[in-house]
Design a protein around this motif. Structure first.
Motif: not given
Ligand code: FVH
Length: 296
Positions: A33-41, A49-58
């Motif tokens: 949906a185009g939301h800038p997304l920062t993720v952590w796991n 995979a999410l980072a490859a699709d545009g998420a920022t991996a913290a």
């Protein structure tokens, strides 16, 4: 520095902690949906995979929390939230907890967040991962906590699934979640017993399946009828299948289970409650009185 609720894309930036099956499904919808997304796991590989699709991996949860005002948490359980957020500064954050917890844990988590300078919404997800981002699947999330906080983030929270705010009490989302899932387990128990009854016979489970599903659907009006009786206190007017008749039928179910070599351990607790209610109430009631018996 944390981003405020809307960035130049016009979409609110989101931080998401937890990339299990559910967290990953949520993440995919916000990204799409185009939301800038920062993720952590905890296990970083799940973010790749999410980072490859545009998420920022913290690199750390603290870093992810620092990135955005809206912080969504979808972890295994309440204890994992303590562990994940141990080093994070929650000051000024809007924390949305979609982890399944008890109502008491949700209330304690709301107080915990407030003490750390954060606002708090609790959520209970009524969907499995394949239903996320698929509006026609009918999945939604119960939310509870401050109404203004819910309204502020509703457009973002509505991206993965429908939203239903159920009250200011932060424990109410979890209570609704657990109530619906408890009913689901009761249904699963009945279905397990039904399949066990035919298991040793020359009956294809696939032929029983549509009969079972249709029968359970046909019985769902009882949900609304029970609510009406609980509200009015009238357990006897227009009863179609009364308690005395149903208790009289219980030996048939138990004998059939015995004959089919099936344990009656799933049926017995409910039948015991029906008998107890009959012993102390009017046999012309329906089954609503069992609700009162369950209250300690
Ligand atoms: N999946 C479902 O069908 C249901 C649908 C309804 C809602 N539930 C609840 O959603 C929460 C998350 O469920 P999930 O399906 O994502 O669960 P998992 O795939 O097992 O992922 C668990 C994530 O939690 C992380 N985690 C676990 N322990 C810790 C910890 N001590 N510290 C930090 N993170 C932790 C785990 O990380 P990792 O194992 O990859 O490192 C996953 O990200 C849950 O409350 C359901 O009840 C789902």
């Amino acid at each position: 520095m944390a981003h405020t609720t809307v960035d130049p894309t016009g979409k609110a930036p989101v931080t998401l902690l937890g990339l299990g099956a559910m967290g990953t499904a949520l993440a995919r919808t916000w990204l799409a949906a185009g939301h800038p997304l920062t993720v952590w796991n905890r296990t970083p590989a799940r973010a790749a995979a999410l980072a490859a699709d545009g998420a920022t991996a913290a690199a750390t949860a603290a870093e992810a929390v620092a990135a955005n005002t809206l912080v969504v948490v979808c972890l295994l359980d309440d204890a994992s939230i303590d562990q994940a957020l141990a080093g994070a500064d929650l000051t000024g954050r809007d924390l949305v907890n979609l982890t399944t917890t008890t109502p008491e844990q949700a209330r304690a988590r709301a107080a915990w967040a407030r003490e750390r300078g954060a606002r708090y919404l609790d959520g209970g997800i009524m969907a499995v991962p394949p239903m996320i981002g698929v509006p026609q699947a009918g999945g939604y999330v119960f939310y509870s906590g401050p109404r203004d906080l819910f309204d502020r983030h509703r457009p973002t929270l509505a991206v993965p699934a429908g939203t239903r705010w159920v009250g200011e009490d932060p424990g109410f989302a979890a209570l609704h979640d657990v109530a619906l899932l408890s009913a689901m387990y009761g249904m699963f128990a009945g279905v397990a017993h039904a399949y066990a009854l035919i298991r040793k016979e020359d009956i294809d489970p696939a032929t029983l399946a549509p009969l079972l599903a249709d029968w359970l659907t046909a019985m769902t009006p009882a949900v609304h009828e029970t609510a009406d009786r609980l509200r009015t206190g009238d357990y006897t007017t227009d009863v179609v299948s009364n308690l005395a008749m149903q208790v009289a039928g219980t030996p048939t179910f138990l004998a059939t289970a015995e004959r089919q070599g099936v344990s009656s351990e799933l049926l017995t607790p409910y039948f015991d409650l029906m008998r107890r209610r009959l012993a102390e109430a009017d046999g012309s009631e329906d089954l609503t009185g069992v609700v009162d018996l369950l209250l300690r």
